[in-house]
Scaffold this motif. Structure first.
Motif, short mmCIF file in Angstrom:
data_model
loop_
_atom_site.label_atom_id
_atom_site.label_comp_id
_atom_site.label_asym_id
_atom_site.label_seq_id
_atom_site.Cartn_x
_atom_site.Cartn_y
_atom_site.Cartn_z
N GLN A 4 89.18 34.14 22.18
CA GLN A 4 90.18 33.21 21.69
C GLN A 4 89.50 32.05 20.98
N ARG B 272 87.52 38.30 31.22
CA ARG B 272 87.22 38.52 29.80
C ARG B 272 85.72 38.59 29.54
N THR C 98 85.21 39.72 25.71
CA THR C 98 86.34 40.43 25.16
C THR C 98 87.54 39.49 25.06
N THR C 99 88.53 39.96 24.34
CA THR C 99 89.76 39.17 24.13
C THR C 99 89.40 37.73 23.78
N GLY D 299 91.05 37.99 19.71
CA GLY D 299 91.27 39.31 20.30
C GLY D 299 90.07 40.22 20.20
N SER E 111 85.77 41.13 20.16
CA SER E 111 84.74 41.15 21.20
C SER E 111 83.35 40.92 20.61
#
Length: 126
Positions: free
Chosen positions: A86, A66, A83-84, A15, A17
């Motif tokens: 995983q 993302r 970003t985001t 989650g 960045s």
């Protein structure tokens, strides 16, 4: 000869960045395709972002929405905002550039890029 210097990367929780930077030794924005590759152990590097000399960008579906490319025209630096993040984004990230096709990003493979920066590790924990 173009030298690329990569900075950024590290460890983050899912989650989170990061922003990676790729500084070129010459002004290549108008003449080179530039891209970022991600490599995990045992696999071929995968291109995760590319920008052509006309500013058009390309992202695989796995990172669309993302990952975002931007560039500092004054400083000749290419950025990859992630970003985001995983766990599947884990890997060694490399910056690359190529002058072929007048800077149009025609290929998405390692062999399509002539110049490479050093890698930086991105680790995403779940």
């Amino acid at each position: 000869q173009v030298h690329l210097v990569v900075s950024g990367g590290g460890s983050v929780q899912a989650g989170g960045s990061f922003r990676l930077s790729c500084a070129a030794s010459a002004f290549i924005f108008s003449t080179h395709c530039r891209g970022w590759f991600r490599q995990i152990p045992g696999k071929e590097p995968e291109r995760v972002a590319a920008i052509s000399s006309d500013g058009s960008t390309n992202y695989p579906k796995s990172v669309q929405g993302r990952f975002t490319l931007s560039q500092d025209n004054a400083g000749n630096t290419l950025y990859l905002q992630m970003t985001t993040l995983q766990p599947e984004d884990n890997g060694m990230y490399y910056c690359a550039a190529d002058p072929s096709f007048r800077g149009y990003c025609a290929g998405g493979y390692v062999a399509d890029f002539r110049y490479w920066g050093q890698g930086t590790q991105v680790t995403v924990s779940s």
